[in-house]
Design an enzyme around this catalytic site. Structure first.
Site, mmCIF file in Angstrom:
data_model
loop_
_atom_site.group_PDB
_atom_site.id
_atom_site.type_symbol
_atom_site.label_atom_id
_atom_site.label_comp_id
_atom_site.label_asym_id
_atom_site.label_seq_id
_atom_site.Cartn_x
_atom_site.Cartn_y
_atom_site.Cartn_z
ATOM 1 N N ARG A 274 -32.468 1.219 28.373
ATOM 2 C CA ARG A 274 -33.089 1.413 27.058
ATOM 3 C C ARG A 274 -32.457 2.569 26.273
ATOM 4 O O ARG A 274 -32.668 2.728 25.084
ATOM 5 C CB ARG A 274 -34.596 1.657 27.233
ATOM 6 C CG ARG A 274 -35.345 0.417 27.671
ATOM 7 C CD ARG A 274 -36.745 0.731 28.200
ATOM 8 N NE ARG A 274 -36.747 1.115 29.606
ATOM 9 C CZ ARG A 274 -37.833 1.421 30.312
ATOM 10 N NH1 ARG A 274 -39.009 1.391 29.733
ATOM 11 N NH2 ARG A 274 -37.746 1.747 31.583
ATOM 12 N N ARG B 209 7.735 44.837 2.410
ATOM 13 C CA ARG B 209 7.704 43.798 1.380
ATOM 14 C C ARG B 209 8.843 44.071 0.411
ATOM 15 O O ARG B 209 9.364 45.191 0.358
ATOM 16 C CB ARG B 209 6.367 43.819 0.640
ATOM 17 C CG ARG B 209 6.169 45.097 -0.131
ATOM 18 C CD ARG B 209 4.810 45.193 -0.793
ATOM 19 N NE ARG B 209 4.800 46.296 -1.734
ATOM 20 C CZ ARG B 209 3.738 47.051 -1.966
ATOM 21 N NH1 ARG B 209 2.611 46.839 -1.316
ATOM 22 N NH2 ARG B 209 3.793 48.019 -2.853
ATOM 23 N N GLN C 196 -27.927 4.067 46.348
ATOM 24 C CA GLN C 196 -28.729 2.840 46.259
ATOM 25 C C GLN C 196 -27.888 1.808 45.510
ATOM 26 O O GLN C 196 -27.615 1.952 44.327
ATOM 27 C CB GLN C 196 -30.030 3.101 45.479
ATOM 28 C CG GLN C 196 -30.908 1.856 45.396
ATOM 29 C CD GLN C 196 -31.905 1.909 44.241
ATOM 30 O OE1 GLN C 196 -31.851 2.780 43.385
ATOM 31 N NE2 GLN C 196 -32.809 0.951 44.220
ATOM 32 N N LYS D 37 -11.244 36.555 17.396
ATOM 33 C CA LYS D 37 -11.145 35.944 18.732
ATOM 34 C C LYS D 37 -10.542 36.948 19.708
ATOM 35 O O LYS D 37 -9.573 37.618 19.368
ATOM 36 C CB LYS D 37 -10.256 34.703 18.650
ATOM 37 C CG LYS D 37 -10.158 33.956 19.951
ATOM 38 C CD LYS D 37 -8.775 33.369 20.208
ATOM 39 C CE LYS D 37 -7.804 34.408 20.712
ATOM 40 N NZ LYS D 37 -6.533 33.848 21.208
ATOM 41 N N TYR E 110 -8.050 36.941 9.834
ATOM 42 C CA TYR E 110 -8.045 36.432 11.205
ATOM 43 C C TYR E 110 -7.610 37.569 12.130
ATOM 44 O O TYR E 110 -6.519 38.115 11.965
ATOM 45 C CB TYR E 110 -7.080 35.248 11.360
ATOM 46 C CG TYR E 110 -6.928 34.866 12.814
ATOM 47 C CD1 TYR E 110 -8.030 34.390 13.534
ATOM 48 C CD2 TYR E 110 -5.723 35.031 13.490
ATOM 49 C CE1 TYR E 110 -7.918 34.082 14.875
ATOM 50 C CE2 TYR E 110 -5.609 34.719 14.851
ATOM 51 C CZ TYR E 110 -6.715 34.248 15.523
ATOM 52 O OH TYR E 110 -6.617 33.956 16.857
ATOM 53 N N ALA F 199 -8.607 43.023 2.802
ATOM 54 C CA ALA F 199 -8.866 41.599 2.567
ATOM 55 C C ALA F 199 -7.621 40.774 2.878
ATOM 56 O O ALA F 199 -6.514 41.143 2.491
ATOM 57 C CB ALA F 199 -9.280 41.392 1.120
ATOM 58 N N LEU G 148 -35.429 10.219 42.082
ATOM 59 C CA LEU G 148 -34.897 8.885 41.784
ATOM 60 C C LEU G 148 -34.021 8.952 40.540
ATOM 61 O O LEU G 148 -34.500 9.264 39.454
ATOM 62 C CB LEU G 148 -36.040 7.894 41.527
ATOM 63 C CG LEU G 148 -37.138 7.799 42.586
ATOM 64 C CD1 LEU G 148 -38.060 6.624 42.270
ATOM 65 C CD2 LEU G 148 -36.535 7.643 43.966
ATOM 66 N N ALA G 149 -32.754 8.671 40.726
ATOM 67 C CA ALA G 149 -31.825 8.807 39.600
ATOM 68 C C ALA G 149 -30.755 7.728 39.623
ATOM 69 O O ALA G 149 -29.652 7.920 39.133
ATOM 70 C CB ALA G 149 -31.175 10.188 39.634
ATOM 71 N N ASP H 154 -36.237 11.009 35.381
ATOM 72 C CA ASP H 154 -36.325 10.979 33.924
ATOM 73 C C ASP H 154 -37.634 11.574 33.400
ATOM 74 O O ASP H 154 -38.057 11.287 32.290
ATOM 75 C CB ASP H 154 -36.142 9.538 33.404
ATOM 76 C CG ASP H 154 -37.233 8.593 33.889
ATOM 77 O OD1 ASP H 154 -38.043 8.995 34.749
ATOM 78 O OD2 ASP H 154 -37.284 7.445 33.409
HETATM 79 C C1 UD1 Z 1 -41.939 4.124 36.500
HETATM 80 C C2 UD1 Z 1 -43.152 3.656 37.279
HETATM 81 C C3 UD1 Z 1 -44.363 3.646 36.336
HETATM 82 C C4 UD1 Z 1 -44.558 5.013 35.729
HETATM 83 C C5 UD1 Z 1 -43.283 5.523 35.079
HETATM 84 C C6 UD1 Z 1 -43.436 6.988 34.720
HETATM 85 C C7 UD1 Z 1 -42.368 2.066 38.954
HETATM 86 C C8 UD1 Z 1 -42.263 0.622 39.324
HETATM 87 N N1 UD1 Z 1 -42.952 2.319 37.776
HETATM 88 O O1 UD1 Z 1 -41.663 3.167 35.487
HETATM 89 O O2 UD1 Z 1 -45.528 3.269 37.044
HETATM 90 O O3 UD1 Z 1 -45.615 4.973 34.789
HETATM 91 O O4 UD1 Z 1 -42.165 5.433 35.979
HETATM 92 O O5 UD1 Z 1 -42.336 7.476 34.000
HETATM 93 O O6 UD1 Z 1 -41.957 2.911 39.728
HETATM 94 N N2 UD1 Z 1 -34.606 4.217 39.611
HETATM 95 C C9 UD1 Z 1 -33.812 4.177 40.732
HETATM 96 N N3 UD1 Z 1 -33.488 2.964 41.256
HETATM 97 C C10 UD1 Z 1 -33.916 1.796 40.735
HETATM 98 C C11 UD1 Z 1 -34.752 1.854 39.577
HETATM 99 C C12 UD1 Z 1 -35.088 3.085 39.039
HETATM 100 O O7 UD1 Z 1 -33.387 5.203 41.243
HETATM 101 O O8 UD1 Z 1 -33.567 0.752 41.276
HETATM 102 C C13 UD1 Z 1 -34.938 5.537 39.019
HETATM 103 C C14 UD1 Z 1 -34.527 5.674 37.579
HETATM 104 O O9 UD1 Z 1 -33.216 6.223 37.500
HETATM 105 C C15 UD1 Z 1 -35.577 6.621 37.010
HETATM 106 C C16 UD1 Z 1 -36.787 6.362 37.890
HETATM 107 O O10 UD1 Z 1 -36.326 5.683 39.036
HETATM 108 O O11 UD1 Z 1 -35.190 7.964 37.141
HETATM 109 C C17 UD1 Z 1 -37.846 5.522 37.174
HETATM 110 O O12 UD1 Z 1 -37.271 4.291 36.790
HETATM 111 P P1 UD1 Z 1 -37.656 3.596 35.418
HETATM 112 O O13 UD1 Z 1 -36.911 2.316 35.341
HETATM 113 O O14 UD1 Z 1 -37.502 4.553 34.308
HETATM 114 O O15 UD1 Z 1 -39.193 3.266 35.682
HETATM 115 P P2 UD1 Z 1 -40.310 3.124 34.578
HETATM 116 O O16 UD1 Z 1 -40.233 1.761 33.988
HETATM 117 O O17 UD1 Z 1 -40.279 4.272 33.649
HETATM 118 MG MG MG Z 2 -38.917 5.711 33.274
#
Ligand code: UD1
Ligand code: MG
Length: 451
Positions: free
Chosen positions: A14, A437, A74, A348, A363, A377, A7-8, A104
């Protein structure tokens, strides 16, 4: 059969950054690359990366890497549950397990994932997740377990009651689902929570048969949501790396002041002095002494090399070289055995022969020096005519006087001597003395000196 989904897609609000969160680097490698790398040993049949916020940037970045995942878009980003719903089409009637990782959570070990998978498969659970006991669980989802050790539900920190917040068993955000079961409950997720998003964590209660594996090493499950956590993870990773190399026979005089990348290797009895940093791919031989105050990037050092207050990038040094203080070796600096590069010298794209010395204020660029050359030198290779770069060649045993300028392209033979202050624009044959020189003129009685 195993599929991996990372999930990214989230913005990483934050983090307060223009960079997508999962592209933040940790010891030089992005969070998402780290997560992808941790799954390689599981040999998944498919790897899917859920992208959304700045998707193009993420795809462009990851396409440069050897094993590019499948990208699943997504749009908009409506929570982790919504993210996994995007897999319904691409995974379809896939029959195996789906490992879901948060992009993350970067310090997870491959062995831990293997353990999770093994437990999931032997227990026959619909989902098995990684959990941990944290002293400060704030921010994380809490895992509620029944007497038999089954996970009943996960409640996000912000949705917890004060009493529920006392539970310090947290959800690490790493899950192994049986996909055919998850597929059935994904459409049932609701956004009835504080953020109004679809939570993947709500699937746990719906699946009913959920297990968990408690992770002992907390560094593994640290999630990165802000810069403070990024710095904490960097510190944990650096500690892991230094501990590893200390066990392998490297001395760190002041460990906390030094940093490494994972792509570094060290021989025996290397001494790393304070404030010394290694980045990218570095290979350091036996008995080297590096630092204090040095930065070594993408460089290969043979045995017995000493580097003092200097910066090396893309350099290759053979055995016994002495560098610094205050030297700068740039890409394609190749030093043969026993070369000495001293104070305020920049090198280099040059090959320097064994035993040669460039001790002060020089150099040397686009040059080839034979063995036992002594560069006086302040000698400069003037390699650039404003448009092109040109080469300087200096034969074995030659000496340049202080403050010589060698205007490239120019070839100095073997055993050449260049007089101090010369500007050399023509080739010099073997054994010759070159003077370029103005001859000194003394005008007598220029001033009257009163006795
Ligand atoms: C999430 C978990 C939490 C857990 C924590 C651990 C949920 C609801 N909560 O919270 O229980 O303790 O991770 O680190 O899952 N992302 C998407 N699409 C979205 C939202 C998020 O791909 O719509 C991805 C983010 O890029 C991230 C990951 O999901 O890599 C987690 O999202 P984040 O918002 O960091 O969730 P947390 O609040 O940390
Ligand atoms: Mg998180």
């Amino acid at each position: 059969m195993l599929a991996v989904a990372v999930l990214a897609a989230g913005k990483g609000t934050r983090m307060k950054s223009s960079l997508p969160k999962v592209l933040q680097p940790l010891a030089g490698t992005t969070l998402v690359e780290r997560v992808l790398a941790s799954t390689r040993s599981l040999q998944p049949s498919r790897v899917l990366l859920i992208v959304g916020h700045q998707a193009e940037r993420l795809e462009a970045e990851l396409k440069q890497h050897p094993s590019t995942p499948e990208f699943v878009l997504q749009q908009p980003q409506n929570g982790t549950g919504h993210a996994v719903q995007q897999l319904l089409a691409p995974l379809g009637d896939f029959e195996g397990d789906l490992l879901v990782l948060n992009g993350d959570v970067p310090l997870l070990r491959a062995e831990t994932l293997e353990q999770l998978l093994a437990q999931h498969r032997s227990s026959g659970a619909a989902v098995t997740l990684l959990s941990a006991h944290l002293q400060d669980p704030s921010g994380y989802g809490r895992v509620f377990v029944d007497g038999a050790g089954q996970v009943q539900a996960i409640v996000e920190h912000r949705d917890c009651s004060e009493e529920q917040r006392q539970n310090n068993l947290i959800n690490a955000g790493i899950y192994c689902f049986h996909w055919p079961r998850l597929r059935q409950v994904l459409p049932l997720l609701s956004s009835d929570n504080d953020q109004g998003e679809l939570y993947l964590t709500d699937s746990i209660a719906l699946l009913k048969n959920a297990g968990h594996l408690v992770v002992e090493d907390l560094s593994e499950i640290t999630g990165i949501n802000d810069r403070r956590q990024l710095a904490e993870c960097e510190a944990m990773l650096q500690e892991r790396l230094r501990q590893h190399w200390m066990k392998e026979g490297v001395t760190f005089v002041d460990p906390a002041s030094c940093s490494l990348s994972e792509d570094c290797s060290f021989g025996r009895d290397v001494q790393v002095e304070p404030q010394t940093h290694f980045r990218g791919h570095c290979q350091i031989g036996d008995n080297c002494r590096i630092g204090p105050g040095s930065l070594i990037e993408n460089s290969v050092l043979g045995d017995d090399v000493h580097v003092l207050f200097s910066m090396l990038n893309g350099a290759t040094l053979a055995k016994g070289c002495r560098i610094g203080p205050y030297a700068h070796l740039r890409p394609e600096a190749e030093l043969a055995e026993g070369v000495r590069i001293g104070n305020f010298v920049e090198v280099k794209k040059s090959q320097i022969g064994a035993g040669s010395k460039v001790n002060h204020l020089s150099y040397i660029g686009d040059a080839q020096l034979g063995p036992d050359v002594n560069v006086g030198a302040g000698t400069i290779t003037a390699n650039y005519d404003g448009v092109n770069k040109h080469r300087t060649v200096i034969g074995a045993g030659s000496k340049t006087g202080a403050n010589s300028v060698l205007v490239a392209p120019v070839v100095l033979g073997a055993g050449v001597t260049v007089g101090a202050g010369s500007t050399i624009t023509r080739d010099v044959p073997d054994g010759a003395l070159a003077l370029g020189r103005a001859r000194q003129v003394n005008k007598d009685n220029w001033q009257t000196i009163n006795p």
